[in-house]
Design an enzyme around this catalytic site. Sequence first.
Site, PDB file in Angstrom:
ATOM      1  N   HIS A   1       0.839  -1.199   0.000  1.00  0.00           N
ATOM      2  CA  HIS A   1       0.000   0.000   0.000  1.00  0.00           C
ATOM      3  C   HIS A   1       0.874   1.250   0.000  1.00  0.00           C
ATOM      4  CE1 HIS A   1      -2.712   2.915   2.305  1.00  0.00           C
ATOM      5  NE2 HIS A   1      -3.148   2.862   1.065  1.00  0.00           N
TER       6      HIS A   1
ATOM      7  N   ASP B   1      -5.066   3.506  -4.754  1.00  0.00           N
ATOM      8  CA  ASP B   1      -5.140   4.009  -3.385  1.00  0.00           C
ATOM      9  C   ASP B   1      -6.292   5.001  -3.248  1.00  0.00           C
ATOM     10  OD1 ASP B   1      -4.685   4.994  -0.819  1.00  0.00           O
ATOM     11  OD2 ASP B   1      -2.514   5.084  -1.087  1.00  0.00           O
TER      12      ASP B   1
ATOM     13  N   TYR C   1       9.665  12.678 -13.246  1.00  0.00           N
ATOM     14  CA  TYR C   1      10.903  11.881 -13.210  1.00  0.00           C
ATOM     15  C   TYR C   1      11.283  11.552 -11.766  1.00  0.00           C
ATOM     16  CZ  TYR C   1      11.883  13.143 -18.138  1.00  0.00           C
ATOM     17  OH  TYR C   1      11.830  13.310 -19.497  1.00  0.00           O
TER      18      TYR C   1
END
Length: 151
Positions: A22, A68, A117
Amino acid sequence: MLKGIDPLLNADVLYALRAMGHGDDLIIVDTNFPADSVAAQTQLGELLRIDRSAAEVVEAVLSVYPLDTFVDDAAARMEVVGSPDEVLEVQREVQEKIDAAEGKSWPMISIERYAFYERAKNAYAVIQTHERRFYGCFAFRKGVIPPDEGA
């Protein structure tokens, strides 16, 4: 081949998805992204590949990967440089796959290129697709699967 699992999900990808916990990030990127060098800095430390379009890869991944629900940035796209509010066709296609997987509208946030990035470097894993359209780069934060009723 396994029953009930999208055949695009190869053994290496399935291992990574299962090993993630998670809050871990999965990055799915186009063929132009510096995937190998970024993946070397991730938790997994190696690049994963699925040679299909970004939308096809996202659809396969989200067939087994929970997003999530505790955060606002569980689904994100790389912003178009100089036009952060522009949503390109590849990004619309992926948005449709997210909404279908979740059974409701689940908007992606946008992330500036260099911030994307950095998020990718801190991710658990990177999957590079065969997507040649620009800005086919996405981040997905792993959620949880609740216990069965009565468990």
